[in-house]
Write a protein that holds these residues in place. Structure first.
Motif, PDB file in Angstrom:
ATOM      1  N   ALA A 158       0.816  -1.207   0.000  1.00  0.00           N
ATOM      2  CA  ALA A 158       0.000   0.000   0.000  1.00  0.00           C
ATOM      3  C   ALA A 158       0.852   1.260   0.000  1.00  0.00           C
ATOM      4  CB  ALA A 158      -0.914   0.011   1.221  1.00  0.00           C
ATOM      5  N   GLY A 159       2.197   1.118   0.075  1.00  0.00           N
ATOM      6  CA  GLY A 159       3.054   2.289   0.085  1.00  0.00           C
ATOM      7  C   GLY A 159       3.778   2.420   1.403  1.00  0.00           C
ATOM      8  N   PRO A 160       4.547   3.490   1.560  1.00  0.00           N
ATOM      9  CA  PRO A 160       5.316   3.680   2.788  1.00  0.00           C
ATOM     10  C   PRO A 160       4.417   3.777   4.009  1.00  0.00           C
ATOM     11  CG  PRO A 160       5.997   5.223   1.055  1.00  0.00           C
ATOM     12  CD  PRO A 160       4.741   4.578   0.592  1.00  0.00           C
ATOM     13  N   ALA A 161       4.900   3.253   5.149  1.00  0.00           N
ATOM     14  CA  ALA A 161       4.133   3.345   6.386  1.00  0.00           C
ATOM     15  C   ALA A 161       4.122   4.789   6.866  1.00  0.00           C
ATOM     16  CB  ALA A 161       4.761   2.455   7.466  1.00  0.00           C
ATOM     17  N   ALA A 162       2.955   5.244   7.294  1.00  0.00           N
ATOM     18  CA  ALA A 162       2.825   6.621   7.758  1.00  0.00           C
ATOM     19  C   ALA A 162       3.544   6.786   9.082  1.00  0.00           C
ATOM     20  CB  ALA A 162       1.344   6.983   7.926  1.00  0.00           C
ATOM     21  N   PRO A 163       4.396   7.811   9.184  1.00  0.00           N
ATOM     22  CA  PRO A 163       5.090   8.005  10.460  1.00  0.00           C
ATOM     23  C   PRO A 163       4.115   8.424  11.540  1.00  0.00           C
ATOM     24  CG  PRO A 163       5.449   9.892   9.006  1.00  0.00           C
ATOM     25  CD  PRO A 163       4.732   8.844   8.195  1.00  0.00           C
ATOM     26  N   LYS A 164       4.436   8.065  12.793  1.00  0.00           N
ATOM     27  CA  LYS A 164       3.586   8.437  13.908  1.00  0.00           C
ATOM     28  C   LYS A 164       3.668   9.933  14.117  1.00  0.00           C
ATOM     29  CE  LYS A 164       2.696   7.484  18.784  1.00  0.00           C
ATOM     30  NZ  LYS A 164       3.132   6.696  19.957  1.00  0.00           N
ATOM     31  N   ARG A 165       2.507  10.575  14.192  1.00  0.00           N
ATOM     32  CA  ARG A 165       2.461  12.013  14.339  1.00  0.00           C
ATOM     33  C   ARG A 165       2.765  12.422  15.773  1.00  0.00           C
ATOM     34  NH1 ARG A 165      -2.872  14.552  11.957  1.00  0.00           N
ATOM     35  NH2 ARG A 165      -1.671  16.411  12.542  1.00  0.00           N
ATOM     36  N   ALA A 166       3.660  13.378  15.906  1.00  0.00           N
ATOM     37  CA  ALA A 166       3.960  13.910  17.234  1.00  0.00           C
ATOM     38  C   ALA A 166       2.847  14.851  17.660  1.00  0.00           C
ATOM     39  CB  ALA A 166       5.298  14.654  17.206  1.00  0.00           C
ATOM     40  N   ARG A 167       2.712  15.011  18.941  1.00  0.00           N
ATOM     41  CA  ARG A 167       1.701  15.917  19.470  1.00  0.00           C
ATOM     42  C   ARG A 167       2.043  17.350  19.089  1.00  0.00           C
ATOM     43  NH1 ARG A 167       0.703  19.209  23.774  1.00  0.00           N
ATOM     44  NH2 ARG A 167      -1.330  19.031  24.792  1.00  0.00           N
ATOM     45  N   ALA A 168       1.031  18.092  18.664  1.00  0.00           N
ATOM     46  CA  ALA A 168       1.250  19.491  18.325  1.00  0.00           C
ATOM     47  C   ALA A 168       1.689  20.263  19.564  1.00  0.00           C
ATOM     48  CB  ALA A 168      -0.039  20.093  17.754  1.00  0.00           C
ATOM     49  N   ARG A 169       2.668  21.129  19.396  1.00  0.00           N
ATOM     50  CA  ARG A 169       3.178  21.890  20.529  1.00  0.00           C
ATOM     51  C   ARG A 169       2.137  22.896  20.991  1.00  0.00           C
ATOM     52  NH1 ARG A 169       9.053  24.258  19.586  1.00  0.00           N
ATOM     53  NH2 ARG A 169       8.652  24.781  21.763  1.00  0.00           N
ATOM     54  N   ASN A 170       2.060  23.083  22.300  1.00  0.00           N
ATOM     55  CA  ASN A 170       1.130  24.070  22.851  1.00  0.00           C
ATOM     56  C   ASN A 170       1.608  25.471  22.533  1.00  0.00           C
ATOM     57  OD1 ASN A 170      -0.713  22.345  24.121  1.00  0.00           O
ATOM     58  ND2 ASN A 170       0.697  22.053  25.830  1.00  0.00           N
ATOM     59  N   ARG A 171       0.658  26.362  22.332  1.00  0.00           N
ATOM     60  CA  ARG A 171       0.998  27.758  22.201  1.00  0.00           C
ATOM     61  C   ARG A 171       1.356  28.318  23.569  1.00  0.00           C
ATOM     62  NH1 ARG A 171      -4.362  28.676  18.773  1.00  0.00           N
ATOM     63  NH2 ARG A 171      -3.637  28.032  16.713  1.00  0.00           N
ATOM     64  N   ARG A 172       1.920  29.501  23.562  1.00  0.00           N
ATOM     65  CA  ARG A 172       2.278  30.153  24.812  1.00  0.00           C
ATOM     66  C   ARG A 172       1.038  30.278  25.705  1.00  0.00           C
ATOM     67  NH1 ARG A 172       6.555  33.326  26.171  1.00  0.00           N
ATOM     68  NH2 ARG A 172       7.210  33.379  23.980  1.00  0.00           N
ATOM     69  N   GLY A 173       1.163  29.897  26.965  1.00  0.00           N
ATOM     70  CA  GLY A 173       0.033  29.995  27.888  1.00  0.00           C
ATOM     71  C   GLY A 173      -0.848  28.764  27.920  1.00  0.00           C
ATOM     72  N   GLU A 174      -0.522  27.736  27.099  1.00  0.00           N
ATOM     73  CA  GLU A 174      -1.351  26.530  27.050  1.00  0.00           C
ATOM     74  C   GLU A 174      -0.709  25.360  27.787  1.00  0.00           C
ATOM     75  OE1 GLU A 174      -2.177  25.738  22.950  1.00  0.00           O
ATOM     76  OE2 GLU A 174      -3.900  27.093  22.913  1.00  0.00           O
ATOM     77  N   GLY A 175       0.231  25.649  28.680  1.00  0.00           N
ATOM     78  CA  GLY A 175       0.893  24.578  29.413  1.00  0.00           C
ATOM     79  C   GLY A 175      -0.054  23.782  30.270  1.00  0.00           C
ATOM     80  N   SER A 176      -1.122  24.421  30.769  1.00  0.00           N
ATOM     81  CA  SER A 176      -2.084  23.715  31.600  1.00  0.00           C
ATOM     82  C   SER A 176      -2.792  22.621  30.815  1.00  0.00           C
ATOM     83  CB  SER A 176      -3.109  24.690  32.184  1.00  0.00           C
ATOM     84  OG  SER A 176      -3.813  25.354  31.149  1.00  0.00           O
ATOM     85  N   SER A 198       6.140   5.871  29.400  1.00  0.00           N
ATOM     86  CA  SER A 198       4.883   5.382  28.820  1.00  0.00           C
ATOM     87  C   SER A 198       3.854   6.501  28.703  1.00  0.00           C
ATOM     88  CB  SER A 198       4.321   4.229  29.662  1.00  0.00           C
ATOM     89  OG  SER A 198       3.926   4.677  30.953  1.00  0.00           O
ATOM     90  N   VAL A 199       3.834   7.380  29.687  1.00  0.00           N
ATOM     91  CA  VAL A 199       2.898   8.502  29.634  1.00  0.00           C
ATOM     92  C   VAL A 199       3.283   9.454  28.508  1.00  0.00           C
ATOM     93  CG1 VAL A 199       2.061  10.526  30.872  1.00  0.00           C
ATOM     94  CG2 VAL A 199       2.249   8.342  32.052  1.00  0.00           C
ATOM     95  N   ALA A 200       4.574   9.735  28.395  1.00  0.00           N
ATOM     96  CA  ALA A 200       5.032  10.624  27.329  1.00  0.00           C
ATOM     97  C   ALA A 200       4.699  10.040  25.960  1.00  0.00           C
ATOM     98  CB  ALA A 200       6.540  10.853  27.457  1.00  0.00           C
ATOM     99  N   ARG A 201       4.896   8.731  25.814  1.00  0.00           N
ATOM    100  CA  ARG A 201       4.579   8.075  24.553  1.00  0.00           C
ATOM    101  C   ARG A 201       3.082   8.184  24.246  1.00  0.00           C
ATOM    102  NH1 ARG A 201       5.845   3.272  25.990  1.00  0.00           N
ATOM    103  NH2 ARG A 201       8.067   3.716  25.844  1.00  0.00           N
ATOM    104  N   LYS A 202       2.258   8.033  25.285  1.00  0.00           N
ATOM    105  CA  LYS A 202       0.808   8.103  25.114  1.00  0.00           C
ATOM    106  C   LYS A 202       0.373   9.505  24.678  1.00  0.00           C
ATOM    107  CE  LYS A 202      -3.284   6.086  25.884  1.00  0.00           C
ATOM    108  NZ  LYS A 202      -3.729   4.863  25.186  1.00  0.00           N
ATOM    109  N   VAL A 203       1.005  10.519  25.240  1.00  0.00           N
ATOM    110  CA  VAL A 203       0.651  11.900  24.908  1.00  0.00           C
ATOM    111  C   VAL A 203       1.230  12.310  23.552  1.00  0.00           C
ATOM    112  CG1 VAL A 203       0.829  14.309  25.659  1.00  0.00           C
ATOM    113  CG2 VAL A 203       0.509  12.507  27.346  1.00  0.00           C
ATOM    114  N   GLY A 204       2.389  11.730  23.211  1.00  0.00           N
ATOM    115  CA  GLY A 204       3.053  12.101  21.969  1.00  0.00           C
ATOM    116  C   GLY A 204       4.091  13.181  22.174  1.00  0.00           C
ATOM    117  N   ILE A 205       4.767  13.120  23.318  1.00  0.00           N
ATOM    118  CA  ILE A 205       5.799  14.093  23.639  1.00  0.00           C
ATOM    119  C   ILE A 205       7.054  13.361  24.101  1.00  0.00           C
ATOM    120  CG2 ILE A 205       4.166  15.918  24.295  1.00  0.00           C
ATOM    121  CD1 ILE A 205       4.610  15.143  27.220  1.00  0.00           C
ATOM    122  N   ALA A 206       8.136  14.101  24.236  1.00  0.00           N
ATOM    123  CA  ALA A 206       9.357  13.542  24.805  1.00  0.00           C
ATOM    124  C   ALA A 206       9.233  13.527  26.319  1.00  0.00           C
ATOM    125  CB  ALA A 206      10.567  14.372  24.384  1.00  0.00           C
TER     126      ALA A 206
END
Length: 219
Positions: free
Chosen positions: A7-25, A52-60
């Motif tokens: 079916a073609g190349p495997a789709a890479p796992k998408r990283a979590r979009a970075r929060n904008r300033r002030g969205e740390g909560s 495991s939590v970081a992997r679940k969220v999609g962050i380092a």
């Protein structure tokens, strides 16, 4: 080399979009939600690690540290959120039960047992699961642990106080009697969870616990 298929190349796992300033909560809440989801999926508190939590969220994994210094702090946040949801539930059902304190008492106790039944892994973790660490080896304090669940228990105190004021039950210490009632309900919830076939009527046992501990008077 990236794996390919017909079916073609495997789709890479998408990283979590970075929060904008002030969205740390928002990231903090995402971390808590990911830990709770892992608990539901695995039924194992040991499966909840920073990685495991970081992997679940999609962050380092290092991205967790600005929000939580260690794994016990994440678990504490999960448990605190569950207790807050339990308190909200119990206050809601008490209000929906109407103006009769007796009806409110039964509604609160039955809803508590229903919560334990529908969220078995989270419920077990809320009440002293394996995550409970030795103080001094992590970021938690004694106050963090002692205060857990106090606002949810307060709902029982409130309805028992109202029952006593209405002359519907014979109690002299609503705080102590609320703890006694909770311990009995907790025992029922635990036995129901660990016994594969529960041969007794759960509702009748629960009602008996409520009536006997509070010395509830006949309607």
């Amino acid at each position: 080399m990236e794996k390919t298929s017909a079916a073609g190349p495997a789709a890479p796992k998408r990283a979590r979009a970075r929060n904008r300033r002030g969205e740390g909560s928002r990231l903090r809440e995402d971390i808590i939600s990911a830990a709770a989801a892992l608990l539901d999926e695995t039924g194992d508190e040991h499966a909840i690690t920073l990685r495991s939590v970081a992997r679940k969220v999609g962050i380092a994994a290092p991205s967790i540290y600005p929000h939580f210094p260690d794994q016990p702090a994440i678990m504490l946040a999960v448990v605190q959120r569950e207790f807050a949801e339990l308190e909200t539930l119990l206050r809601s059902v008490a209000q929906e039960a109407g103006d009769d304190p007796r009806d409110q008492l039964y509604a609160v106790c039955r809803s508590y047992l229903a919560f334990a039944k529908s969220h078995p892994e989270r419920y077990r973790t809320m009440f002293g699961g394996l995550w409970m660490p030795t103080l001094g080896d992590n970021s938690l304090t004694e106050e963090d642990l002692v205060s857990l669940g106090s606002t949810a228990i307060q709902v029982l105190v409130d309805v028992l106080t109202d029952c006593a004021a209405a002359g519907q039950c014979a109690i002299s210490d609503p705080g102590l009697d609320a703890i006694t009632l909770w311990l009995s309900l907790h025992g029922l919830a635990h036995q129901r969870a660990v016994i594969r076939a529960f041969p007794w009527s759960e509702e009748s046992i629960a009602d008996s616990i409520i009536a006997r501990i509070t010395c509830l008077k006949d309607a």
